[in-house]
Design a protein around this motif. Structure first.
Motif, PDB file in Angstrom:
ATOM      1  N   LEU A   1      19.259   7.033  -8.212  1.00 40.85           N
ATOM      2  CA  LEU A   1      18.098   7.773  -8.211  1.00 40.85           C
ATOM      3  C   LEU A   1      17.064   7.021  -8.992  1.00 40.85           C
ATOM      4  O   LEU A   1      17.320   7.015 -10.175  1.00 40.85           O
ATOM      5  CB  LEU A   1      18.409   9.073  -8.623  1.00 40.85           C
ATOM      6  CG  LEU A   1      19.234  10.238  -8.044  1.00 40.85           C
ATOM      7  CD1 LEU A   1      19.650  11.351  -9.083  1.00 40.85           C
ATOM      8  CD2 LEU A   1      18.315  10.550  -6.756  1.00 40.85           C
ATOM      9  N   PRO A   2      16.072   6.292  -8.306  1.00 39.94           N
ATOM     10  CA  PRO A   2      15.084   5.398  -9.090  1.00 39.94           C
ATOM     11  C   PRO A   2      14.033   6.348  -9.914  1.00 39.94           C
ATOM     12  O   PRO A   2      13.679   7.410  -9.398  1.00 39.94           O
ATOM     13  CB  PRO A   2      14.390   4.802  -7.823  1.00 39.94           C
ATOM     14  CG  PRO A   2      14.369   5.648  -6.740  1.00 39.94           C
ATOM     15  CD  PRO A   2      15.656   6.256  -6.710  1.00 39.94           C
ATOM     16  N   PRO A   3      14.021   6.002 -11.019  1.00 40.44           N
ATOM     17  CA  PRO A   3      13.092   6.842 -11.799  1.00 40.44           C
ATOM     18  C   PRO A   3      11.780   6.866 -11.292  1.00 40.44           C
ATOM     19  O   PRO A   3      11.263   5.888 -11.050  1.00 40.44           O
ATOM     20  CB  PRO A   3      13.270   6.256 -13.206  1.00 40.44           C
ATOM     21  CG  PRO A   3      13.587   4.524 -12.910  1.00 40.44           C
ATOM     22  CD  PRO A   3      14.569   4.820 -11.677  1.00 40.44           C
TER      23      PRO A   3
ATOM     24  N   LYS B   1       9.462   0.338  -8.561  1.00 39.88           N
ATOM     25  CA  LYS B   1      10.059  -1.235  -8.485  1.00 39.88           C
ATOM     26  C   LYS B   1       9.436  -1.779  -7.246  1.00 39.88           C
ATOM     27  O   LYS B   1       9.554  -1.337  -6.293  1.00 39.88           O
ATOM     28  CB  LYS B   1      11.384  -1.228  -8.626  1.00 39.88           C
ATOM     29  CG  LYS B   1      12.310  -2.380  -8.557  1.00 39.88           C
ATOM     30  CD  LYS B   1      13.838  -2.303  -9.050  1.00 39.88           C
ATOM     31  CE  LYS B   1      14.492  -1.583  -7.762  1.00 39.88           C
ATOM     32  NZ  LYS B   1      15.875  -1.439  -8.007  1.00 39.88           N
ATOM     33  N   GLU B   2       9.421  -3.122  -7.405  1.00 37.10           N
ATOM     34  CA  GLU B   2       9.014  -4.260  -6.412  1.00 37.10           C
ATOM     35  C   GLU B   2       9.898  -5.404  -6.603  1.00 37.10           C
ATOM     36  O   GLU B   2      10.057  -5.739  -7.455  1.00 37.10           O
ATOM     37  CB  GLU B   2       7.635  -4.563  -6.257  1.00 37.10           C
ATOM     38  CG  GLU B   2       7.402  -5.687  -5.159  1.00 37.10           C
ATOM     39  CD  GLU B   2       5.730  -6.089  -4.994  1.00 37.10           C
ATOM     40  OE1 GLU B   2       5.823  -7.087  -4.519  1.00 37.10           O
ATOM     41  OE2 GLU B   2       5.109  -5.361  -5.561  1.00 37.10           O
TER      42      GLU B   2
ATOM     43  N   SER C   1       8.623   4.963  -5.576  1.00 41.46           N
ATOM     44  CA  SER C   1       9.086   4.258  -4.594  1.00 41.46           C
ATOM     45  C   SER C   1       9.661   2.754  -4.876  1.00 41.46           C
ATOM     46  O   SER C   1       9.349   2.255  -5.844  1.00 41.46           O
ATOM     47  CB  SER C   1       7.995   3.848  -3.188  1.00 41.46           C
ATOM     48  OG  SER C   1       7.086   3.242  -3.737  1.00 41.46           O
ATOM     49  N   GLU C   2      10.578   2.277  -4.005  1.00 39.86           N
ATOM     50  CA  GLU C   2      10.988   0.959  -4.337  1.00 39.86           C
ATOM     51  C   GLU C   2      10.447   0.145  -3.052  1.00 39.86           C
ATOM     52  O   GLU C   2      10.221   0.679  -1.909  1.00 39.86           O
ATOM     53  CB  GLU C   2      12.552   0.782  -4.014  1.00 39.86           C
ATOM     54  CG  GLU C   2      13.128   1.497  -5.303  1.00 39.86           C
ATOM     55  CD  GLU C   2      14.820   1.187  -5.239  1.00 39.86           C
ATOM     56  OE1 GLU C   2      14.975   0.416  -4.308  1.00 39.86           O
ATOM     57  OE2 GLU C   2      15.456   1.882  -6.110  1.00 39.86           O
TER      58      GLU C   2
ATOM     59  N   THR D   1       0.947  -1.314   0.000  1.00 36.70           N
ATOM     60  CA  THR D   1      -0.121  -0.045   0.166  1.00 36.70           C
ATOM     61  C   THR D   1       0.858   1.286   0.027  1.00 36.70           C
ATOM     62  O   THR D   1       0.489   2.166  -0.537  1.00 36.70           O
ATOM     63  CB  THR D   1      -1.039   0.050   1.198  1.00 36.70           C
ATOM     64  OG1 THR D   1      -1.893  -1.109   1.212  1.00 36.70           O
ATOM     65  CG2 THR D   1      -1.637   1.366   1.314  1.00 36.70           C
ATOM     66  N   MET D   2       1.884   1.294   0.810  1.00 38.72           N
ATOM     67  CA  MET D   2       2.893   2.377   0.925  1.00 38.72           C
ATOM     68  C   MET D   2       3.446   2.592  -0.346  1.00 38.72           C
ATOM     69  O   MET D   2       3.761   3.713  -0.915  1.00 38.72           O
ATOM     70  CB  MET D   2       3.933   2.458   1.844  1.00 38.72           C
ATOM     71  CG  MET D   2       3.293   2.608   3.293  1.00 38.72           C
ATOM     72  SD  MET D   2       4.479   2.228   4.523  1.00 38.72           S
ATOM     73  CE  MET D   2       4.363   0.567   5.154  1.00 38.72           C
ATOM     74  N   HIS D   3       3.982   1.386  -1.054  1.00 43.21           N
ATOM     75  CA  HIS D   3       4.720   1.353  -2.391  1.00 43.21           C
ATOM     76  C   HIS D   3       3.932   2.094  -3.404  1.00 43.21           C
ATOM     77  O   HIS D   3       4.092   2.812  -4.150  1.00 43.21           O
ATOM     78  CB  HIS D   3       5.189   0.014  -2.593  1.00 43.21           C
ATOM     79  CG  HIS D   3       5.717   0.064  -4.200  1.00 43.21           C
ATOM     80  ND1 HIS D   3       6.751   0.558  -4.461  1.00 43.21           N
ATOM     81  CD2 HIS D   3       5.402  -1.138  -4.941  1.00 43.21           C
ATOM     82  CE1 HIS D   3       6.956  -0.008  -5.815  1.00 43.21           C
ATOM     83  NE2 HIS D   3       6.207  -0.757  -6.163  1.00 43.21           N
TER      84      HIS D   3
END
Length: 280
Positions: free
Chosen positions: A267-269, A274-275, A234-235, A226-228
Motif C-alpha cells: 500500500l504506497p503511502p 514514487k518514481e 501514484s507510482e 503527467t498521470m503520476h
C-alpha cells in the motif's frame, strides 16, 4: 490458459477467459487491434496469486464485430457487465493503451469497484503536437488499409532487436492483425485518438501504478509523468529501452511490477508518491 467462454451484454457477445485461482480478482483490458492473448505473458506469471479476467473488447478477437461508432462508455459498460457476470464486485484493474483509457474512465465513474489501478502504455494530457500526430494517424487509418497502418506502426511498438530475435512471433502478430475488421479497428482507434481524461485524473483516489516504455513515442514518458503527478500517491515506472508493446516485449518486467504493486500488503503511502526507472 483457460478455455474461452462467452457472455452477451446488449448487442455484443464478449469472448473471455478466467485464469488462476488466487484470492485477488484482476481485470485486464487490452489495446486497439489486440486481443485477450496479449496478456498471456502476464497471466502465466501471476495466475498463482490472482484470478484474472481477460477478454476481447467489442470488435476484436472472438467478440462481436459490431459496426458503427464506438464510445468509451460502451467499453466501460461492457467491462463492468462482464465483471459482474464472473462475480467480481471489487477488483484490481489493469489497462494497456486504449485499455488504460477505459480503466481511467471506469475508475473515475465507478470508484467503488476498483481496488487498485494499473495504467500501462496509455495516454493523458496530450499536448497540441501529440494530438495532431494521433489524429493524423486516425485520418490515415480511416482512409487507407489497416495492414499499412500496422506496418508503419511496428517499429513504434517493438524494438528492432526484439523483432530480429523473434521473427516467428512477428509473423503471428502480423497474421492476427490482418484478421481485424477494418471498420471495427478504426472505430476503436477513434476512441483512443479522441479521448483524454488528463484534466480529471486528480479525482482518482485508489492506489495507482503508471508504467510505460522509455522509447514509447505515443504513450510517452512525459504523459506518464503527467498521470503520476495528477493521481495522488501514484507510482511511476519508466521501462528502459522499451517502446509501446511492453506486454509483448517485456512480460517479466510488467508482471513483476504488477505482482508487487497489487499484492494486498503493498500500500504506497498517499503522501509519498514514487518514481523509478525500472530495469529488468
Amino acid at each position: 490458459m483457460a478455455a474461452s467462454r462467452h457472455f452477451t451484454v446488449g448487442p455484443v457477445t464478449l469472448n473471455y477467459r478466467l485464469d488462476g485461482r488466487g484470492p485477488e480478482p484482476l481485470v485486464c483490458v487490452h489495446g486497439v487491434g489486440s486481443y485477450l492473448e496479449a496478456w498471456s505473458g502476464v497471466v502465466e506469471r501471476l495466475a498463482d496469486r490472482f484470478t484474472i479476467l481477460t477478454f476481447d473488447l467489442r470488435g476484436h478477437g472472438g467478440s462481436t464485430r459490431i459496426k458503427g461508432r464506438y464510445e468509451i462508455d460502451d467499453f466501460v459498460g461492457e467491462t463492468l457487465a462482464l465483471a459482474d457476470h464472473v462475480g467480481f464486485d471489487r477488483f484490481n484493474l489493469a489497462g494497456f493503451s486504449l485499455g488504460g483509457l477505459i480503466a481511467q474512465r471506469l475508475t473515475l465513474n465507478h470508484p467503488e469497484r476498483v481496488k487498485r489501478l494499473v495504467l500501462l502504455s496509455t495516454v493523458a494530457g496530450r499536448n497540441p503536437e501529440e494530438r495532431r500526430r494521433v489524429l493524423d494517424r486516425l485520418a490515415a487509418l480511416q482512409a487507407g488499409q489497416p495492414g499499412s497502418h500496422y506496418d508503419a506502426s511496428l517499429s513504434r511498438w517493438l524494438t528492432e532487436g526484439f523483432q530480429e530475435r523473434n521473427p516467428d512471433l512477428i509473423q503471428v502478430l502480423r497474421r492476427r492483425n490482418a484478421e481485424n475488421d477494418p471498420d471495427c479497428y478504426a472505430a476503436a482507434y477513434r476512441v483512443l485518438a479522441e479521448t483524454d481524461f488528463g484534466g480529471f485524473l486528480d479525482q482518482i483516489r485508489c492506489p495507482t501504478l503508471v508504467a510505460t516504455g522509455e522509447e514509447d513515442i505515443g504513450s510517452n514518458p512525459r504523459m506518464a509523468r503527467t498521470m503520476h503527478d495528477s493521481i495522488p500517491g501514484s507510482e511511476l515506472h519508466i521501462l528502459p529501452g522499451l517502446r509501446h508493446s511492453i506486454l509483448i516485449e517485456a512480460p517479466d518486467a510488467v508482471a513483476g511490477l504488477m505482482g508487487r504493486f497489487l499484492t494486498p500488503a503493498h500500500l504506497p503511502p498517499a503522501d509519498h508518491p514514487k518514481e523509478t526507472a525500472s530495469h529488468g
